[in-house]
Design a protein around this motif. Structure first.
Motif, PDB file in Angstrom:
ATOM      1  N   VAL A 153       0.839  -1.206   0.000  1.00 55.80           N
ATOM      2  CA  VAL A 153       0.000   0.000   0.000  1.00 55.80           C
ATOM      3  C   VAL A 153       0.874   1.258   0.000  1.00 55.80           C
ATOM      4  O   VAL A 153       0.602   2.226  -0.711  1.00 55.80           O
ATOM      5  N   VAL A 154       1.949   1.245   0.797  1.00 51.88           N
ATOM      6  CA  VAL A 154       2.851   2.393   0.855  1.00 51.88           C
ATOM      7  C   VAL A 154       3.558   2.591  -0.478  1.00 51.88           C
ATOM      8  O   VAL A 154       3.758   3.727  -0.933  1.00 51.88           O
ATOM      9  N   GLN A 155       3.938   1.520  -1.148  1.00 52.23           N
ATOM     10  CA  GLN A 155       4.576   1.633  -2.458  1.00 52.23           C
ATOM     11  C   GLN A 155       3.618   2.259  -3.474  1.00 52.23           C
ATOM     12  O   GLN A 155       4.030   3.058  -4.320  1.00 52.23           O
ATOM     13  N   MET A 156       2.338   1.917  -3.397  1.00 52.47           N
ATOM     14  CA  MET A 156       1.350   2.558  -4.263  1.00 52.47           C
ATOM     15  C   MET A 156       1.236   4.044  -3.936  1.00 52.47           C
ATOM     16  O   MET A 156       1.094   4.893  -4.835  1.00 52.47           O
ATOM     17  N   THR A 157       1.328   4.381  -2.657  1.00 54.38           N
ATOM     18  CA  THR A 157       1.293   5.782  -2.245  1.00 54.38           C
ATOM     19  C   THR A 157       2.482   6.551  -2.814  1.00 54.38           C
ATOM     20  O   THR A 157       2.345   7.687  -3.279  1.00 54.38           O
ATOM     21  N   VAL A 158       3.659   5.942  -2.801  1.00 54.98           N
ATOM     22  CA  VAL A 158       4.856   6.588  -3.347  1.00 54.98           C
ATOM     23  C   VAL A 158       4.711   6.811  -4.852  1.00 54.98           C
ATOM     24  O   VAL A 158       5.162   7.834  -5.393  1.00 54.98           O
ATOM     25  N   GLN A 159       4.066   5.887  -5.554  1.00 55.67           N
ATOM     26  CA  GLN A 159       3.830   6.076  -6.986  1.00 55.67           C
ATOM     27  C   GLN A 159       2.961   7.300  -7.238  1.00 55.67           C
ATOM     28  O   GLN A 159       3.204   8.070  -8.181  1.00 55.67           O
ATOM     29  N   GLU A 160       1.945   7.509  -6.408  1.00 57.62           N
ATOM     30  CA  GLU A 160       1.100   8.694  -6.563  1.00 57.62           C
ATOM     31  C   GLU A 160       1.866   9.971  -6.226  1.00 57.62           C
ATOM     32  O   GLU A 160       1.614  11.024  -6.821  1.00 57.62           O
ATOM     33  N   ASN A 162       4.992  10.415  -6.925  1.00 62.62           N
ATOM     34  CA  ASN A 162       5.780  10.672  -8.132  1.00 62.62           C
ATOM     35  C   ASN A 162       4.947  11.353  -9.211  1.00 62.62           C
ATOM     36  O   ASN A 162       5.416  12.273  -9.894  1.00 62.62           O
ATOM     37  N   LEU A 163       3.703  10.921  -9.378  1.00 57.81           N
ATOM     38  CA  LEU A 163       2.840  11.541 -10.391  1.00 57.81           C
ATOM     39  C   LEU A 163       2.550  12.994 -10.042  1.00 57.81           C
ATOM     40  O   LEU A 163       2.476  13.854 -10.927  1.00 57.81           O
ATOM     41  N   ALA A 164       2.395  13.293  -8.753  1.00 59.33           N
ATOM     42  CA  ALA A 164       2.066  14.663  -8.347  1.00 59.33           C
ATOM     43  C   ALA A 164       3.263  15.599  -8.478  1.00 59.33           C
ATOM     44  O   ALA A 164       3.107  16.775  -8.815  1.00 59.33           O
ATOM     45  N   TRP A 165       4.491  15.089  -8.230  1.00 63.95           N
ATOM     46  CA  TRP A 165       5.683  15.928  -8.222  1.00 63.95           C
ATOM     47  C   TRP A 165       6.508  15.820  -9.506  1.00 63.95           C
ATOM     48  O   TRP A 165       7.601  16.393  -9.586  1.00 63.95           O
ATOM     49  N   LEU A 170      11.069  15.773  -9.518  1.00 67.15           N
ATOM     50  CA  LEU A 170      11.377  15.152  -8.228  1.00 67.15           C
ATOM     51  C   LEU A 170      10.795  13.742  -8.200  1.00 67.15           C
ATOM     52  O   LEU A 170       9.619  13.540  -8.501  1.00 67.15           O
ATOM     53  N   GLU A 171      11.633  12.777  -7.854  1.00 71.27           N
ATOM     54  CA  GLU A 171      11.214  11.381  -7.814  1.00 71.27           C
ATOM     55  C   GLU A 171      11.379  10.825  -6.402  1.00 71.27           C
ATOM     56  O   GLU A 171      12.398  11.039  -5.754  1.00 71.27           O
ATOM     57  N   PHE A 172      10.352  10.119  -5.933  1.00 73.93           N
ATOM     58  CA  PHE A 172      10.382   9.482  -4.619  1.00 73.93           C
ATOM     59  C   PHE A 172      10.630   7.989  -4.806  1.00 73.93           C
ATOM     60  O   PHE A 172       9.951   7.341  -5.609  1.00 73.93           O
ATOM     61  N   VAL A 173      11.568   7.452  -4.052  1.00 70.09           N
ATOM     62  CA  VAL A 173      11.916   6.030  -4.138  1.00 70.09           C
ATOM     63  C   VAL A 173      11.736   5.406  -2.763  1.00 70.09           C
ATOM     64  O   VAL A 173      12.383   5.831  -1.790  1.00 70.09           O
ATOM     65  N   GLU A 238       3.549   8.558 -19.133  1.00 73.86           N
ATOM     66  CA  GLU A 238       2.875   7.706 -18.152  1.00 73.86           C
ATOM     67  C   GLU A 238       1.489   8.238 -17.820  1.00 73.86           C
ATOM     68  O   GLU A 238       0.528   7.469 -17.728  1.00 73.86           O
ATOM     69  N   ALA A 239       1.381   9.573 -17.673  1.00 75.58           N
ATOM     70  CA  ALA A 239       0.076  10.164 -17.383  1.00 75.58           C
ATOM     71  C   ALA A 239      -0.867  10.006 -18.568  1.00 75.58           C
ATOM     72  O   ALA A 239      -2.065   9.735 -18.396  1.00 75.58           O
ATOM     73  N   GLN A 240      -0.359  10.186 -19.783  1.00 78.71           N
ATOM     74  CA  GLN A 240      -1.201  10.002 -20.962  1.00 78.71           C
ATOM     75  C   GLN A 240      -1.710   8.575 -21.071  1.00 78.71           C
ATOM     76  O   GLN A 240      -2.876   8.340 -21.397  1.00 78.71           O
ATOM     77  N   ALA A 241      -0.832   7.607 -20.783  1.00 75.83           N
ATOM     78  CA  ALA A 241      -1.251   6.209 -20.844  1.00 75.83           C
ATOM     79  C   ALA A 241      -2.311   5.910 -19.792  1.00 75.83           C
ATOM     80  O   ALA A 241      -3.262   5.164 -20.042  1.00 75.83           O
TER      81      ALA A 241
END
Length: 337
Positions: A153-160, A162-165, A170-173, A238-241
């Motif tokens: 669940v936290v990994q899915m949160t980190v993906q979101e 990344n999309l926002a920033w 800026l990339e969150f890992v 990625e956002a377009q897809a």
């Protein structure tokens, strides 16, 4: 012997020195005014930067609300509560115990941030994913299975995140879950941090999620965020897809029907069960396939397994399909408004 100066010579030297000090050099605009600088203000986030941060994190909260709600298949509400600048020691004092807190690396800055999820919110999420109804249980440490589920669940949160920033590069890992002792050693106690708090609600529980980022390393990114605010946004691939995938799930009203025709009122009035109504159409007439009330093409009704189908005749131009879908979307939007 050296030359001895009299009192008159000494007075003349002092007078000449005073005249030189009072005279201003040509082209000089005056003395430079020095200002006092407080080094404790280094890393301070301005009001413009805080507004930009709130906009990005509000987008993150809305996206995560829809993503997790669809994945959990249960109502899930999330909103941005506050964003403030705190010393790291004060952030540590606010941590609940026990909790789930993990380290996230900020690239390309090479810095480390923290993401905390209250167990009051974690337990109903785990309960839903294990087949329950989302009930919260008393605060306790997670088992190995529960920890692995919550990590996904936290990994899915980190993906979101990344999309926002992504607009500022800026990339969150996600790195790993951290112990309280390891968290306390990650930053100095007096270092300024950006603490962003979110509130999440489920049918039978609610809790908070906190994001802690070092403020000093974010200044360059935040200046870029403000400068990008007035520029037209460009969606990443990625956002377009993702938008294309979501649009592919939209359903439109469709019908396979005969073309419009005129019938006598007397024939319609004389209809009874079992009667055959003769239509003014040739026996090989092709039906119309309509989407959103607009003709998309022509097709024959056929059987496909245990269902009915429509066998298209001729190719459908992509421009025609796009026009039909756009017209239907606009009509539905107007009806909703």
């Amino acid at each position: 012997m050296g030359k001895q100066l009299g009192q008159g010579d000494i007075d003349a030297l002092f007078a000449a020195a005073g005249a030189n000090a009072s005279a201003k050099p040509e082209g000089a605009e005056g003395e430079v005014v020095l200002e006092r600088y407080d080094f404790s203000s280094a890393g301070q986030i301005s009001n413009d930067q805080m507004r930009a941060i709130s906009s990005v994190n509000d987008l993150f909260a809305r996206n995560l609300m829809h993503t997790l709600g669809a994945w959990l298949r249960t109502p899930f509400k999330m909103k941005l509560v506050a964003g403030e600048q705190l010393p790291f020691s004060e952030f540590l004092e606010r941590l609940s115990s026990p909790n789930y807190i993990c380290s996230i690396r900020l690239e390309p800055l090479g810095a480390v941030g923290l993401l905390e999820l209250e167990l009051a919110l974690a337990s109903p999420i785990v309960d839903v994913l294990l087949g329950g109804v989302g009930r919260a249980w008393p605060a306790r440490e997670l088992t190995g299975i529960e920890d692995a589920i919550l990590t996904s669940v936290v990994q899915m949160t980190v993906q979101e995140l990344n999309l926002a920033w992504q607009s500022v590069g800026l990339e969150f890992v996600f790195e790993k879950r951290e112990s309280e002792a390891a968290v306390a050693r990650m930053l100095t106690s007096g270092e300024k941090t950006l603490c962003v708090s979110f509130e999440a609600r489920m049918p039978e529980a609610q809790g908070a999620m906190n994001l802690c980022l070092p403020a000093v390393v974010l200044n360059a990114i935040l200046r870029r965020l403000i400068s990008e605010g007035d520029r037209p946004k460009r969606r990443s691939k990625e956002a377009q897809a993702r938008v294309r995938q979501l649009m592919g799930e939209v359903k439109f009203g469709a019908a396979l029907q005969f073309p419009s025709m005129r019938l006598r009122a007397s024939e319609l009035a004389a209809l009874e069960p079992g009667m055959v109504l003769r239509l003014p159409l040739a026996k090989h007439a092709i039906s119309e396939l309509r989407v959103g009330g607009l003709q998309l093409g022509r097709a024959h009704p056929v059987r496909t397994g245990e269902h009915r189908g429509a066998q298209l005749e001729g190719a459908i131009e992509s421009e025609d399909l796009s026009g039909v879908l756009e017209t239907q979307s606009a009509a539905e939007t107007m009806s909703v408004n």
